[in-house]
Write a protein that holds these residues in place. Structure first.
Motif, mmCIF file in Angstrom:
data_model
loop_
_atom_site.group_PDB
_atom_site.id
_atom_site.type_symbol
_atom_site.label_atom_id
_atom_site.label_comp_id
_atom_site.label_asym_id
_atom_site.label_seq_id
_atom_site.Cartn_x
_atom_site.Cartn_y
_atom_site.Cartn_z
ATOM 1 N N LEU A 140 0.828 -1.195 0.000
ATOM 2 C CA LEU A 140 0.000 0.000 0.000
ATOM 3 C C LEU A 140 0.869 1.253 0.000
ATOM 4 O O LEU A 140 1.825 1.353 0.767
ATOM 5 N N HIS A 141 0.543 2.178 -0.879
ATOM 6 C CA HIS A 141 1.198 3.479 -0.877
ATOM 7 C C HIS A 141 0.208 4.516 -1.390
ATOM 8 O O HIS A 141 -0.505 4.289 -2.353
ATOM 9 N N LEU A 142 0.153 5.606 -0.675
ATOM 10 C CA LEU A 142 -0.749 6.688 -1.032
ATOM 11 C C LEU A 142 -0.051 7.609 -2.019
ATOM 12 O O LEU A 142 1.016 8.148 -1.722
ATOM 13 N N GLN A 143 -0.634 7.749 -3.197
ATOM 14 C CA GLN A 143 -0.168 8.722 -4.185
ATOM 15 C C GLN A 143 -0.727 10.078 -3.752
ATOM 16 O O GLN A 143 -1.921 10.209 -3.489
ATOM 17 N N PHE A 144 0.103 11.090 -3.670
ATOM 18 C CA PHE A 144 -0.302 12.390 -3.161
ATOM 19 C C PHE A 144 0.251 13.447 -4.109
ATOM 20 O O PHE A 144 1.466 13.637 -4.198
ATOM 21 N N ILE A 145 -0.652 14.112 -4.846
ATOM 22 C CA ILE A 145 -0.229 14.998 -5.924
ATOM 23 C C ILE A 145 -0.846 16.381 -5.738
ATOM 24 O O ILE A 145 -2.059 16.518 -5.568
ATOM 25 N N LEU A 146 0.013 17.383 -5.819
ATOM 26 C CA LEU A 146 -0.456 18.763 -5.778
ATOM 27 C C LEU A 146 -0.413 19.297 -7.209
ATOM 28 O O LEU A 146 0.651 19.325 -7.823
ATOM 29 N N PRO A 147 -1.580 19.675 -7.778
ATOM 30 C CA PRO A 147 -1.581 20.190 -9.150
ATOM 31 C C PRO A 147 -0.666 21.413 -9.277
ATOM 32 O O PRO A 147 -0.369 22.057 -8.295
ATOM 33 N N PRO A 148 -0.202 21.707 -10.489
ATOM 34 C CA PRO A 148 -0.699 21.216 -11.759
ATOM 35 C C PRO A 148 -0.110 19.841 -12.128
ATOM 36 O O PRO A 148 1.017 19.543 -11.788
ATOM 37 N N LEU A 149 -0.916 19.050 -12.822
ATOM 38 C CA LEU A 149 -0.453 17.757 -13.314
ATOM 39 C C LEU A 149 0.376 18.017 -14.562
ATOM 40 O O LEU A 149 -0.082 18.691 -15.488
ATOM 41 N N THR A 150 1.578 17.480 -14.595
ATOM 42 C CA THR A 150 2.486 17.689 -15.720
ATOM 43 C C THR A 150 3.169 16.373 -16.075
ATOM 44 O O THR A 150 4.360 16.212 -15.858
ATOM 45 N N PRO A 151 2.409 15.420 -16.611
ATOM 46 C CA PRO A 151 3.020 14.119 -16.922
ATOM 47 C C PRO A 151 4.158 14.277 -17.938
ATOM 48 O O PRO A 151 4.114 15.151 -18.800
ATOM 49 N N LYS A 152 5.148 13.427 -17.794
ATOM 50 C CA LYS A 152 6.317 13.473 -18.665
ATOM 51 C C LYS A 152 6.110 12.733 -19.982
ATOM 52 O O LYS A 152 6.983 12.695 -20.806
ATOM 53 N N HIS A 153 4.969 12.091 -20.139
ATOM 54 C CA HIS A 153 4.732 11.324 -21.352
ATOM 55 C C HIS A 153 3.464 11.737 -22.024
ATOM 56 O O HIS A 153 2.670 12.470 -21.546
#
Length: 153
Positions: A140-153
């Protein structure tokens, strides 16, 4: 190896075996083929927080419990109160890192967001957080993202 894909259930019998680095095994063995930036290790709450090596945003961390093995998010429902407490613990650890190591840095904030400076609670309201189902690492691991989303692909 598995006979079926843990994501879609498709047969893997005709697929050649492949390997990907398991970040958590790398922690246990003291090595990893990923370059991991460990942001926090809280021995009291038994949680580690690190930069996601496949980040989708300038502030994208993972929070992992170090006191228990939880292969998938589904295990959280077996003991709902303990599962909810664990998720809250991971969330608090991840937010603490984002708030103190990202948002507290004026240079980082200006680079990502410009000169406007909302309050921490305004940033907090826009966090994207979740658990991988199906699991990618079988811990288990919590993904924690603060926008803006900037995917590399």
């Amino acid at each position: 190896t598995s006979a079926t894909c843990n994501g879609c259930g498709a047969s893997l019998l005709d697929v050649s075996p492949s390997q990907t680095p398991n970040v958590f095994t790398g922690f246990l063995r003291g090595c990893s083929s990923y370059k991991i930036s460990l942001r926090a290790e809280d021995t009291q709450s038994q949680t580690i927080v690190f930069d996601d090596p496949l980040s989708l945003a300038p502030a994208h961390v993972c929070a992992v419990p170090t006191d228990c093995v939880v292969p998938t998010a589904l295990e959280l429902f077996a003991v709902p109160r303990a599962g909810a407490a664990l998720v809250r613990r991971l969330d608090a650890a991840a937010w603490s890192v984002v708030e103190t190591q990202f948002l507290a840095c004026a240079e980082w904030r200006e680079f990502v967001y410009g000169t406007t400076s909302p309050s921490s609670s305004q940033y907090r309201a826009h966090v994207v957080a979740g658990l991988n189902v199906p699991p990618s690492q079988f811990q288990l691991h919590l993904q924690f993202i603060l926008p803006p989303l900037t995917p590399k692909h």
